[in-house]
Scaffold this motif. Structure first.
Motif, PDB file in Angstrom:
ATOM      1  N   PRO A  91     -18.944 -18.747   1.769  1.00 31.66           N
ATOM      2  CA  PRO A  91     -18.384 -17.989   2.893  1.00 31.66           C
ATOM      3  C   PRO A  91     -19.481 -17.173   3.566  1.00 31.66           C
ATOM      4  CG  PRO A  91     -17.118 -17.661   0.864  1.00 31.66           C
ATOM      5  CD  PRO A  91     -18.381 -18.339   0.469  1.00 31.66           C
ATOM      6  N   THR A  94     -16.971 -14.913   9.356  1.00 36.79           N
ATOM      7  CA  THR A  94     -15.795 -15.707   9.706  1.00 36.79           C
ATOM      8  C   THR A  94     -16.047 -17.203   9.573  1.00 36.79           C
ATOM      9  OG1 THR A  94     -16.438 -15.694  12.041  1.00 36.79           O
ATOM     10  CG2 THR A  94     -14.952 -13.937  11.280  1.00 36.79           C
ATOM     11  N   TRP A  96     -19.014 -20.197   7.486  1.00 39.16           N
ATOM     12  CA  TRP A  96     -19.494 -20.596   6.167  1.00 39.16           C
ATOM     13  C   TRP A  96     -20.874 -21.217   6.296  1.00 39.16           C
ATOM     14  CZ3 TRP A  96     -15.694 -22.875   8.978  1.00 39.16           C
ATOM     15  CH2 TRP A  96     -15.864 -24.210   9.351  1.00 39.16           C
ATOM     16  N   SER A 359     -15.833 -26.863   2.138  1.00 32.78           N
ATOM     17  CA  SER A 359     -15.869 -25.593   2.853  1.00 32.78           C
ATOM     18  C   SER A 359     -14.909 -24.625   2.167  1.00 32.78           C
ATOM     19  CB  SER A 359     -15.460 -25.786   4.315  1.00 32.78           C
ATOM     20  OG  SER A 359     -14.159 -26.341   4.400  1.00 32.78           O
ATOM     21  N   ASP A 361     -12.322 -23.087   3.048  1.00 29.46           N
ATOM     22  CA  ASP A 361     -10.894 -23.297   3.273  1.00 29.46           C
ATOM     23  C   ASP A 361     -10.387 -24.614   2.684  1.00 29.46           C
ATOM     24  OD1 ASP A 361     -11.814 -25.253   5.014  1.00 29.46           O
ATOM     25  OD2 ASP A 361     -11.103 -24.257   6.839  1.00 29.46           O
ATOM     26  N   THR A 388     -13.433 -34.161   7.709  1.00 32.25           N
ATOM     27  CA  THR A 388     -12.350 -33.204   7.895  1.00 32.25           C
ATOM     28  C   THR A 388     -11.013 -33.909   7.765  1.00 32.25           C
ATOM     29  OG1 THR A 388     -13.730 -31.936   9.424  1.00 32.25           O
ATOM     30  CG2 THR A 388     -11.359 -31.485   9.477  1.00 32.25           C
ATOM     31  N   ARG A 393      -5.072 -29.373  -1.886  1.00 34.30           N
ATOM     32  CA  ARG A 393      -5.698 -28.145  -2.365  1.00 34.30           C
ATOM     33  C   ARG A 393      -4.960 -27.595  -3.569  1.00 34.30           C
ATOM     34  NH1 ARG A 393      -5.988 -23.849   0.561  1.00 34.30           N
ATOM     35  NH2 ARG A 393      -8.151 -23.351   0.100  1.00 34.30           N
TER      36      ARG A 393
END
Length: 393
Positions: A91, A94, A96, A359, A361, A388, A393
């Motif tokens: 991170p 806002t 990464w 990443s 998130d 992406t 998760r």
């Protein structure tokens, strides 16, 4: 008849459910595995025809090229390093940062790409230089990157992904042919793999957690032929490895055929060995070793995962294992013990996939093709990608 033929013959005659052997209980609960993972339908479905970047992906996933060796990273003046290898994400405000090692002699080191909140590239820069064959490494809970030298008497360097501090050598973590590192914040140790045909699996116990300047190095000990069962740890007498290499200093040490990737999550440290195409599971709670995957325990011709190399994971328990060679895939191993291809790179058969990392998130996966389409050993055609999509998760 060799070991693999014997094992495959045994497996071929065993009944499985939908071709997959489930793990016993939760992978993360420290339970012994019911059996190594077996091929089966993946959580994302079949791979589609290759996209414009030469990647076969499941439906709903897209790719982009982040950087190419020898070329400026888009929107920056920074030239990306050759032979991109191990990597991790951190991170940063806002956004990464993705860091990546350079597996080349003498200049090696590591670079970083910083992303804004919307995924656009904000900056690229060097975080380590003048080191030797930086292969893999590992992230620390305090936000630094451990970059490891894959040479005899290799060193570990602690780096700061945002470039705020100069990298620092951590030779108290042992001098050997380093590959990867994984931090265990529960037991406050760092696990380390060794890329030798008779390499060992180590742990570094720092005197103070969060400070890797001092501490002791231990080696995992177990019978040579043991693939499942309890293990112990013993101190390495001379961590500097000279004149006797660390892997030869403790007679009871268990040797592994080419240690590669390493990943820790909730009581289990997963590590890979390329010489025998295995994924190992070290249960740190019960100090026990098990096999999570072994291509010799898959029916002949059915192994989806070969050339086992770098590894990463998700909070939900999926493991992503990259191939060095094989058919240039990243395979996913689910907590139910199913292994299947997640992506495939076409027309780069002389390369290897390196540095898989998510990443913060969890919706973007970064990795590299170390030598690209040319397969040049110098890694001058390396490519770093981003995928992406709707990752579990």
């Amino acid at each position: 008849m060799d070991r693999r033929t014997v094992l495959r013959s045994a497996v071929a005659g065993a009944a499985t459910i939908s071709g997959a052997a489930a793990f016993s209980g939760s992978l993360w609960a420290g339970a012994a595995l019911a059996g190594p993972a077996q091929p089966g339908p993946g959580p994302y479905g079949d791979l589609l025809p290759a996209d414009g970047n030469g990647l076969q992906l499941p439906a709903g996933f897209t790719s982009r090229v982040i950087a190419r060796s020898g070329q400026r990273v888009a929107g920056t003046s920074y030239v990306w390093h050759p032979a991109p290898d191990g990597g991790a994400c951190f991170p940063a405000g806002t956004g990464w940062i993705y860091v990546s090692n350079s597996e080349v002699p003498l200049v090696g080191g590591a670079s970083a790409v910083r992303f804004a909140a919307d995924g656009s590239i904000a900056a690229a820069y060097r975080i380590l230089g003048g080191t030797n064959v930086n292969c893999a490494g590992g992230a620390t809970p305090w936000g630094t990157w451990l970059s490891c030298e894959e040479v005899p008497l290799g060193r570990v360097f602690e780096t700061w992904p945002d470039g705020s501090r100069a990298a620092e050598e951590r030779t108290r973590m042992g001098r050997f042919t380093h590959e990867a590192a994984a931090c265990d914040p529960d037991r406050r140790v760092v696990y380390l793999t060794e890329d030798e045909e008779d390499g060992c699996f180590y742990r570094f116990i720092p005197d103070t957690w969060g400070d890797l300047r001092t501490g002791k190095v231990q080696v995992l000990c177990a019978p040579a032929d043991q693939v499942a069962g309890p293990v112990t740890w013993r101190d390495i007498p001379d961590r500097d490895g000279f004149p006797i290499f660390t892997r030869w200093q403790v007679g009871a040490a268990k040797h592994f055929d080419g240690g590669e990737g390493c990943w820790y999550d909730r009581g289990t440290c997963w590590f890979t060995t390329k010489g025998d195409n295995r994924v190992w599971a070290y249960d740190a709670v019960n100090q026990r070793l098990d096999l999570a995957y072994d291509d010799s325990l898959v029916p002949p011709g059915a192994a989806p995962l070969t050339g086992v190399d770098n590894i990463t994971g998700t909070p939900g328990g999926d493991l992503y294992v990259a191939e060095d060679g094989g058919n240039m895939e990243i395979n996913v191993i689910t907590p139910t013990g199913v292994v299947s291809p997640f992506l495939r790179i076409l027309d780069q058969s002389s390369s290897e996939i390196t540095g898989p990392a998510f990443s913060p998130d969890g919706f973007r996966l970064y990795f590299s093709s170390q030598r690209g389409a040319s397969g040049a050993r110098a890694g001058t055609d390396g490519i770093t990608y981003e995928v992406t999509g709707p990752f579990r998760r």
